[in-house]
Write a protein that holds these residues in place. Structure first.
Motif, PDB file in Angstrom:
ATOM      1  N   GLN A   1       0.798  -1.214   0.000  1.00 45.02           N
ATOM      2  CA  GLN A   1       0.000   0.000   0.000  1.00 45.02           C
ATOM      3  C   GLN A   1       0.836   1.272   0.000  1.00 45.02           C
ATOM      4  O   GLN A   1       0.437   2.282  -0.567  1.00 45.02           O
ATOM      5  N   LYS A   2       1.990   1.202   0.663  1.00 46.69           N
ATOM      6  CA  LYS A   2       2.776   2.418   0.863  1.00 46.69           C
ATOM      7  C   LYS A   2       4.045   2.398   0.021  1.00 46.69           C
ATOM      8  O   LYS A   2       4.417   1.378  -0.531  1.00 46.69           O
ATOM      9  N   ARG A   3       4.708   3.533  -0.011  1.00 46.83           N
ATOM     10  CA  ARG A   3       5.965   3.595  -0.761  1.00 46.83           C
ATOM     11  C   ARG A   3       7.158   3.237   0.124  1.00 46.83           C
ATOM     12  O   ARG A   3       8.245   3.776  -0.015  1.00 46.83           O
ATOM     13  N   LEU A   4       6.946   2.348   1.052  1.00 43.30           N
ATOM     14  CA  LEU A   4       8.032   1.935   1.946  1.00 43.30           C
ATOM     15  C   LEU A   4       8.804   0.781   1.331  1.00 43.30           C
ATOM     16  O   LEU A   4       8.244  -0.026   0.596  1.00 43.30           O
ATOM     17  N   SER A   5      10.108   0.702   1.652  1.00 43.25           N
ATOM     18  CA  SER A   5      10.874  -0.468   1.226  1.00 43.25           C
ATOM     19  C   SER A   5      10.528  -1.623   2.163  1.00 43.25           C
ATOM     20  O   SER A   5       9.981  -1.411   3.246  1.00 43.25           O
ATOM     21  N   TRP A   6      10.865  -2.848   1.744  1.00 36.70           N
ATOM     22  CA  TRP A   6      10.605  -3.987   2.614  1.00 36.70           C
ATOM     23  C   TRP A   6      11.381  -3.836   3.917  1.00 36.70           C
ATOM     24  O   TRP A   6      10.875  -4.178   4.999  1.00 36.70           O
ATOM     25  N   GLU A   7      12.585  -3.299   3.842  1.00 39.24           N
ATOM     26  CA  GLU A   7      13.419  -3.116   5.033  1.00 39.24           C
ATOM     27  C   GLU A   7      12.716  -2.211   6.044  1.00 39.24           C
ATOM     28  O   GLU A   7      12.776  -2.448   7.247  1.00 39.24           O
ATOM     29  N   GLU A   8      12.069  -1.167   5.546  1.00 38.22           N
ATOM     30  CA  GLU A   8      11.368  -0.259   6.459  1.00 38.22           C
ATOM     31  C   GLU A   8      10.168  -0.946   7.115  1.00 38.22           C
ATOM     32  O   GLU A   8       9.976  -0.856   8.331  1.00 38.22           O
TER      33      GLU A   8
END
Lengths: 375, 375
Positions: free
Chosen positions: B115-122
C-alpha cells in the motif's frame, strides 16, 4: 485464426503468429549453434514443432560463457494428462540432460482452483496424479524441483509482494483478459507464475505453446527492475487433436486426445476410429492417388514426436504419398509407437514414488529450495 | 463529516454513523449483561469510547452458553505507534483477561508494503518495533498468537484461495475503494485480513474504529458459506488528535500525536504546546467563566482512557468547568497520567523479548498455530 492464452481456434498460420506476438523464428544458425553445444538436436526442435523463441540466442550465449541458465515449466492440475501435455516435459528433459542445468516444475494447484469450478479435493487429486506422470518422464533428481504452489507459497510470498507492487489490475486485465468479475485470487495468481523465473540469477528458459507467450510479457516488463533476467522462451506449435489440424488437443473433449493412462486397446480404438486420415476413401483410389501427409494426423503425430528416425519417417512419407502404405497401416504404425511409449511410461510410473520424494523434498536442489526464502 | 476506511474528516456525528453503517449502539442492557459476565466494565466501554457493535450480543450469548468466542485485532506496520494505536489493544487485553479467551494479532506487513511507498526493510523494521510495543501491553502468553502475515502465509494460503474464489474485483473495488490502478497484490490482501476470523469455529470479536467496519462486510458476506461465523465487532470513536476534536490522530503528522517512545519532556512539551484547550484566553476570564470540557483535549483524553477513576474524573470536570482548575493544570494532570503510562510501558518493554518469543512461536497457542494448516 484466433490465438490468445485462453482460446485457440481455426487453421493456424505460424509465421503470422511470430509477427503478431513479436517473437523470432528459430532459424538455421540458431539450430546449428544449439546442435554444436548439445551434440544433437531433439526431435521436437529438429522437426520444427518448437519453432519460435525469445532470447534463446542469449540463453545459448550465457551457456557458452559459462554463466549457464535454468529451465522452468509447469502444469495446471485440472485433469489427467494427455500426450499433448508431455511434449514440453520431454523437451526440458532433453535440455537438462544436454546442458546439465536445473529444472523447476510448478504445479499451479492455486491457479486451477481459482479458475475452475473444481473442489479443492479434485484439484488436489489431479495435482498428485499429474506429479506422478511428470516425475515418471525422468529428470535429474538432484537438479529438478517439483513444487505445488499451495505448498511452497511460504518461501516466495515476500518476493511475490515485491513483484505484485509493480503490476496493476489494469495491466492484468489487458494481458490475461481479466474483468471486474474475476476473483481477487486469480488476479494475484500471475505473480506466482512469474516468481520461478527469479529462482536463480540466470536466464530462465521456458518451453510453452506460443499462445502462452503474453503471460511472460509482464515478467519481461518487471524482471530487470527487480534485479533479475527477462525470461527466455521457446515456443511450440499446437499439438493437433485426433480429429484434424485445427485448434489444439483439448482436455475438455476426451475424444480429441490420447491420455497417458489409456490402455493399449483404447489407444488402438481411438486412433483407428478418430484419427483424421489423409488417405483416400477406397483402397483402389488410395493405391492410385496416394495419401496426403499434410493433413494426415497419424503422419503428423509421427513427424512431431513419435518417429524419431528421420530416414524411417522419410520412407513413411514417400510410401504413404505414393499409395503403397494404406491409411490403416500408417495408423497401426502410430498405435505401436504410442503404445510403446505408454508402456515404458507405465513401467517408470510403477517406481516413481522415490523419484517424487527426491524431486519434491529430498534431492539436492529440492533441499536447497526448501531451505531458502526468497525476498 | 466524511468517514470511509481511508478517510476521516470533519466533526463526527456518531449517531449518524451508526445509522449509515447499519451497526448498533451499545445500549444499557448490553452494558449490564457484559458487566455481569466480566465483573466490571473497562473504562473504554464504560465511558462510551467503544460505542457501537455488530453481534456483540451474540458473542456474549455464545460465552454464556459455554461455546466461547475469540478476539482478533492487528496492526499495519507503517511507522512507530502512538497512543491512539494502543486503545484497542488495551481493550482486547481486558476482554482476554475477563473472558479467558484466545487472542490473535495480525501484523499486516504485506498490506503495508503493497500500500505504501516503503521499502521492505522499512516495513520489516516497523513490524519488529510494533511487535515489541504490542507484546509489552501484556497478554496471556499461552492464549495469544502474534503473527506476521508474510511469515504465516504458508499456513493459511489454501484457505485464502477458498475465500478469494468468493470475492470479485468488483466487490473489492466497492468495499475498499480500489481502482484499476491498484496493484494486484493489494487487491488480494483483504482476503488475508479476513482469514483470522476463521481461526476458530467460534465467533471472532474484533475491536476497531468504526471507519474500519466496511472491511468486515465481505467477511460477513462469505463466512457462513465457508462454514464459519460472521465476525462480530465492537466499534470505537476516533481518538482525537492533540489539535482538537475533528478528524483522527494521524501517523503522518507527528504533532497530532503522542508516540509510545516519546520521552517525558517531549510529552510535556507537546501537550503544553499543542493540546487544544477548552480554557479561556486569560486566567481572569477562566476563573470567571470556566473551561469547556466538551472541546478540551486534555479533558477528553483523561475521559477516554487516562483517568480511570470515575469520581476523580467527575471532580476534574466540575472544577475545570467552574474555572477552579486552570488549563495548564488540567494539561499537567494529563502529562502525569501519560508519563506514568509510558514509564510502565518502557519498563515492560525492557523484558519483552521472551514474551514475544512465546506469543509468536513457543507459547501454547502459538505452537498450536504453527502446527496447523488451514484448508
Amino acid at each position: 485464426m484466433r490465438v490468445t492464452p485462453w482460446e485457440v481456434e481455426g487453421k493456424i498460420d505460424y509465421n503470422k503468429l511470430i509477427k503478431e506476438f513479436g517473437t523470432k523464428k528459430i532459424g538455421e544458425e540458431l539450430l546449428k549453434r544449439m546442435e554444436k553445444l548439445a551434440g544433437e538436436l531433439h526431435v521436437l526442435i529438429r522437426r520444427g514443432f518448437f519453432f519460435s523463441h525469445r532470447d534463446l540466442d542469449k540463453v545459448l550465449e550465457d551457456f557458452e560463457k559459462g554463466k549457464g541458465f535454468f529451465l522452468y515449466t509447469g502444469r495446471g492440475p485440472t485433469g489427467d494428462m494427455h500426450l499433448g501435455h508431455i511434449l514440453s516435459f520431454e523437451l526440458v528433459k532433453w535440455f537438462q540432460k544436454r546442458f546439465g542445468v536445473n529444472l523447476y516444475i510448478a504445479i499451479s494447484d492455486d491457479e486451477k482452483f481459482l479458475q475452475k469450478r473444481l473442489s479443492w479435493e479434485e484439484v488436489d487429486k489431479y495435482a498428485k496424479r499429474n506429479i506422478e506422470d511428470i516425475a515418471s518422464i525422468g529428470f535429474d533428481e538432484d537438479k529438478t524441483f517439483i513444487f505445488r504452489d499451495s505448498e511452497y507459497i511460504g518461501r516466495v510470498y515476500k518476493l511475490m509482494l515485491k513483484a505484485a507492487r509493480k503490476v496493476t489490475f489494469s495491466t492484468a486485465k489487458a494481458v490475461f483478459g481479466f474483468t471486474n468479475e474475476t476473483n481477487v485470487g486469480l488476479s494475484f495468481y500471475p505473480i506466482y507464475q512469474i516468481i520461478p523465473t527469479f529462482f536463480e540469477k540466470k536466464r530462465a528458459l521456458i518451453p510453452a505453446g506460443i499462445d502462452q507467450d503474453p503471460y511472460w510479457r509482464i515478467q519481461r516488463d518487471i524482471a530487470e527492475s527487480l534485479g533479475y533476467y527477462k525470461a527466455a522462451a521457446i515456443h511450440s506449435k499446437f499439438f493437433p487433436p485426433l480429429q484434424g489440424l485445427e485448434g489444439k488437443m483439448s482436455s475438455s473433449n476426451p475424444r480429441t486426445a490420447i491420455w497417458l493412462n489409456d490402455g493399449e486397446e483404447e489407444v488402438k480404438r481411438k486412433i483407428m476410429k478418430y484419427a483424421f486420415s489423409g488417405g483416400k476413401p477406397t483402397i483402389e483410389e488410395h493405391r492410385k492417388y496416394g495419401g496426403d501427409i499434410n493433413v494426415d494426423i497419424p503422419y503428423q503425430w509421427l513427424s512431431i514426436f513419435f518417429e524419431e528416425d528421420d530416414k524411417r519417417l522419410e520412407e513413411i512419407a514417400r510410401s504413404y504419398t505414393k499409395g503403397e502404405m494404406l491409411s490403416g497401416e500408417i495408423k497401426m504404425l502410430l498405435v505401436e509407437k504410442i503404445n510403446n511409449y505408454l508402456k515404458e511410461h507405465r513401467r517408470k510410473k510403477k517406481v516413481v514414488e522415490k523419484k517424487i520424494r527426491k524431486m519434491m523434498y529430498e534431492g539436492k536442489l529440492a533441499r536447497e529450495m526448501w531451505e531458502k526464502s526468497f525476498e
